[in-house]
Scaffold this motif. Structure first.
Motif, PDB file in Angstrom:
ATOM      1  N   SER A   4       0.835  -1.203   0.000  1.00  0.00           N
ATOM      2  CA  SER A   4       0.000   0.000   0.000  1.00  0.00           C
ATOM      3  C   SER A   4       0.865   1.247   0.000  1.00  0.00           C
ATOM      4  CB  SER A   4      -0.890   0.009   1.243  1.00  0.00           C
ATOM      5  OG  SER A   4      -0.073   0.006   2.420  1.00  0.00           O
ATOM      6  N   GLN A   5       0.205   2.385  -0.157  1.00  0.00           N
ATOM      7  CA  GLN A   5       0.916   3.656  -0.113  1.00  0.00           C
ATOM      8  C   GLN A   5       1.569   3.884   1.246  1.00  0.00           C
ATOM      9  OE1 GLN A   5      -1.087   7.031  -2.278  1.00  0.00           O
ATOM     10  NE2 GLN A   5      -2.822   5.600  -2.199  1.00  0.00           N
TER      11      GLN A   5
ATOM     12  N   PRO B  46      -1.838  12.290  -5.510  1.00  0.00           N
ATOM     13  CA  PRO B  46      -2.625  11.431  -4.610  1.00  0.00           C
ATOM     14  C   PRO B  46      -3.633  10.568  -5.354  1.00  0.00           C
ATOM     15  CG  PRO B  46      -2.378  13.617  -3.669  1.00  0.00           C
ATOM     16  CD  PRO B  46      -1.850  13.701  -5.067  1.00  0.00           C
ATOM     17  N   GLU B  47      -4.328  11.150  -6.314  1.00  0.00           N
ATOM     18  CA  GLU B  47      -5.303  10.375  -7.082  1.00  0.00           C
ATOM     19  C   GLU B  47      -4.605   9.306  -7.920  1.00  0.00           C
ATOM     20  OE1 GLU B  47      -8.672  11.027 -10.589  1.00  0.00           O
ATOM     21  OE2 GLU B  47      -7.769  12.768  -9.599  1.00  0.00           O
ATOM     22  N   ALA B  48      -3.471   9.663  -8.523  1.00  0.00           N
ATOM     23  CA  ALA B  48      -2.752   8.713  -9.371  1.00  0.00           C
ATOM     24  C   ALA B  48      -2.171   7.556  -8.560  1.00  0.00           C
ATOM     25  CB  ALA B  48      -1.640   9.435 -10.135  1.00  0.00           C
ATOM     26  N   MET B  49      -1.651   7.860  -7.369  1.00  0.00           N
ATOM     27  CA  MET B  49      -1.126   6.789  -6.526  1.00  0.00           C
ATOM     28  C   MET B  49      -2.251   5.913  -5.982  1.00  0.00           C
ATOM     29  SD  MET B  49       2.125   6.522  -6.561  1.00  0.00           S
ATOM     30  CE  MET B  49       2.230   5.334  -5.213  1.00  0.00           C
ATOM     31  N   GLY B  50      -3.424   6.500  -5.776  1.00  0.00           N
ATOM     32  CA  GLY B  50      -4.581   5.694  -5.395  1.00  0.00           C
ATOM     33  C   GLY B  50      -4.941   4.692  -6.480  1.00  0.00           C
ATOM     34  N   ALA B  51      -4.897   5.144  -7.741  1.00  0.00           N
ATOM     35  CA  ALA B  51      -5.168   4.240  -8.862  1.00  0.00           C
ATOM     36  C   ALA B  51      -4.099   3.165  -8.955  1.00  0.00           C
ATOM     37  CB  ALA B  51      -5.242   5.041 -10.162  1.00  0.00           C
ATOM     38  N   TRP B  52      -2.849   3.541  -8.693  1.00  0.00           N
ATOM     39  CA  TRP B  52      -1.745   2.577  -8.699  1.00  0.00           C
ATOM     40  C   TRP B  52      -1.989   1.495  -7.646  1.00  0.00           C
ATOM     41  CZ3 TRP B  52       1.730   0.524  -5.343  1.00  0.00           C
ATOM     42  CH2 TRP B  52       2.861  -0.105  -5.875  1.00  0.00           C
ATOM     43  N   GLU B  53      -2.375   1.913  -6.461  1.00  0.00           N
ATOM     44  CA  GLU B  53      -2.610   0.957  -5.373  1.00  0.00           C
ATOM     45  C   GLU B  53      -3.776   0.023  -5.687  1.00  0.00           C
ATOM     46  OE1 GLU B  53      -3.720   0.986  -0.597  1.00  0.00           O
ATOM     47  OE2 GLU B  53      -2.855   2.778  -1.523  1.00  0.00           O
TER      48      GLU B  53
ATOM     49  N   LEU C  53       5.246   8.111 -12.462  1.00  0.00           N
ATOM     50  CA  LEU C  53       4.630   9.058 -11.533  1.00  0.00           C
ATOM     51  C   LEU C  53       5.690   9.808 -10.744  1.00  0.00           C
ATOM     52  CD1 LEU C  53       1.670   6.914 -10.139  1.00  0.00           C
ATOM     53  CD2 LEU C  53       1.527   8.814 -11.770  1.00  0.00           C
ATOM     54  N   HIS C  54       6.796   9.129 -10.414  1.00  0.00           N
ATOM     55  CA  HIS C  54       7.899   9.761  -9.667  1.00  0.00           C
ATOM     56  C   HIS C  54       7.342  10.518  -8.460  1.00  0.00           C
ATOM     57  CE1 HIS C  54      11.923   9.204 -11.131  1.00  0.00           C
ATOM     58  NE2 HIS C  54      12.326  10.353 -10.617  1.00  0.00           N
ATOM     59  N   PRO C  55       6.717   9.794  -7.527  1.00  0.00           N
ATOM     60  CA  PRO C  55       5.956  10.489  -6.487  1.00  0.00           C
ATOM     61  C   PRO C  55       6.793  11.246  -5.465  1.00  0.00           C
ATOM     62  CG  PRO C  55       5.969   8.126  -6.104  1.00  0.00           C
ATOM     63  CD  PRO C  55       6.562   8.334  -7.454  1.00  0.00           C
ATOM     64  N   PHE C  56       8.082  10.911  -5.341  1.00  0.00           N
ATOM     65  CA  PHE C  56       8.928  11.551  -4.342  1.00  0.00           C
ATOM     66  C   PHE C  56       9.937  12.493  -5.001  1.00  0.00           C
ATOM     67  CE2 PHE C  56       7.871   7.280  -2.609  1.00  0.00           C
ATOM     68  CZ  PHE C  56       7.096   7.692  -1.525  1.00  0.00           C
ATOM     69  N   LEU C  57      10.506  13.366  -4.198  1.00  0.00           N
ATOM     70  CA  LEU C  57      11.528  14.268  -4.721  1.00  0.00           C
ATOM     71  C   LEU C  57      12.850  13.545  -4.971  1.00  0.00           C
ATOM     72  CD1 LEU C  57      10.888  17.466  -2.559  1.00  0.00           C
ATOM     73  CD2 LEU C  57      10.478  17.194  -5.016  1.00  0.00           C
ATOM     74  N   ASP C  58      13.071  12.446  -4.284  1.00  0.00           N
ATOM     75  CA  ASP C  58      14.305  11.682  -4.451  1.00  0.00           C
ATOM     76  C   ASP C  58      14.009  10.233  -4.068  1.00  0.00           C
ATOM     77  OD1 ASP C  58      16.934  11.113  -4.980  1.00  0.00           O
ATOM     78  OD2 ASP C  58      17.740  12.000  -3.142  1.00  0.00           O
ATOM     79  N   GLY C  59      14.786   9.295  -4.589  1.00  0.00           N
ATOM     80  CA  GLY C  59      14.674   7.900  -4.190  1.00  0.00           C
ATOM     81  C   GLY C  59      13.635   7.091  -4.940  1.00  0.00           C
TER      82      GLY C  59
END
Length: 370
Positions: free
Chosen positions: A114-115, A167-174, A198-204
């Protein structure tokens, strides 16, 4: 050339060219299954595969630019100072990768993939290292882009999704991660590509995305432990890896990416199997040899300790291996004399010697498969 930009509506893919994928599905699944069979045969995979876990952390981090080797990481853990401050930072990032993987595994004992698990792993990954100021554990709230250091957004190679839509895109990913799918390895390929886009974070992002591969395989029951090491394939083919990911956003070429991923899974499953078999053979050989050399009831206990820490300080073995001190010192003398372990840093004064178990390190780094 204009930057490739993330475009909405592409995930999950509306269609795949299954005739192009089908020839790769069976071999990839069979290779993963054979490797999982070896995991079942290894008496303690967390101990015996510990060097491979470190090597995976090294190679996944190297894709992002670190230069440290597995030997340097293990030497650092044994108390040897790195050759430079930059190398020390590399090593600390690699150790964080290993710690983040352990934290994700701990959480997944009671939680689904999960997220929340992803954010917690990211928090550990960036804790106290380069990037620690870049919102560990939090999705980015500003734009970012991928390209040469210092490039502008116009000069970027790829521009991920707008931060407000994350947030919406990561919800769809999950949600997709928990859907039933025609093929789990193809589903995993799609999840990995989408996470990187999506590259949800600034790094890593790259390291977390690769970490998700063994976690998903484990959660979905394809392997019985999250001990699957895929980064060697990606690191050896770094340009092809990035090109295949980019082609998904640029050309909607999900099928090409899935073909690349399935081949990576097959090749690395076979490589993982060969290394695991070699490690098990080495363990069985040492299980016969060390009791014969040491004539001690503590022989197997000592063997397990050294397998988990193939580079170590002599004093750590004496103190931490839970063996009577005179016996522990005698063990080290016998094993050094017989060439099982070797000294890589001489002890001086109060500084203990640093010892290594080269046969195991060579297998993990791919220099020798017995």
């Amino acid at each position: 050339m204009a930057a490739v930009r993330y475009h909405e509506g592409r995930f999950p893919p509306k269609s795949l060219d299954w005739p192009r994928l089908i020839p790769l599905l069976g071999p990839a699944a069979a290779a993963v299954a054979r490797y999982d069979g070896m995991l079942a045969a290894i008496p303690n995979p967390d101990v015996l595969l510990s060097p491979l876990t470190t090597e995976e952390a090294v190679l996944s981090s190297r894709i992002e630019g670190t230069q440290a080797t597995m030997g340097e990481v293990l030497e650092y853990e044994a108390g040897k100072e790195p050759v430079s401050p930059e190398r020390r930072e590399d090593i600390r990032e690699i150790l964080n990768y290993r710690a983040a993987m352990r934290e994700a595994e701990r959480l997944l004992q009671t939680l689904p993939l999960s997220q929340r698990v992803i954010r917690e792993a990211h928090r550990v990954l960036l804790s106290g290292v380069r990037g620690q100021e870049r919102s560990p554990g939090e999705y980015r709230r500003v734009p970012n882009w991928i390209g040469p250091p210092g490039c502008t957004v116009e000069e970027a190679r790829f521009v991920p999704i707008d931060a407000a839509k994350l947030p919406e895109a990561m919800g769809a990913w999950e949600r997709y991660a928990h859907e039933d799918a025609p093929d789990r390895l193809v589903q995993l390929a799609i999840l990995h590509a989408e996470f990187e886009a999506l590259h949800p974070f600034l790094d890593g992002n790259g390291r977390i995305g690769r970490m998700l591969i063994p976690l998903f395989l484990w959660q979905r029951g394809l392997i019985r432990k999250p001990r699957f090491y895929i980064s060697a394939y990606f690191e050896a083919r770094r340009d092809a890896y990035y090109d295949a990911l980019l082609a998904v956003s640029r050309d909607d070429d999900w099928t090409g990416w899935c073909r690349f991923f399935l081949e990576a899974a097959r090749v690395q499953a076979e490589d993982n199997l060969a290394k695991a078999e070699a490690i098990l053979r080495l363990y069985e050989e040492m299980k016969r040899r060390i009791p014969r050399l040491t004539r001690s009831q503590y022989a197997i206990h000592a063997l397990d300790w050294i397998f988990e820490r193939p580079i170590f300080r002599s004093t750590d073995f004496v103190v931490a291996a839970r063996i009577p001190e005179p016996t522990a010192r005698r063990f080290l003398g016998v094993l050094r004399k017989e060439g099982v372990i070797e000294e890589i840093a001489q002890g001086r004064g109060r500084r203990p010697a640093i010892l290594a178990f080269p046969a195991l390190i060579n297998i993990a780094e791919g220099r020798s498969v017995l």
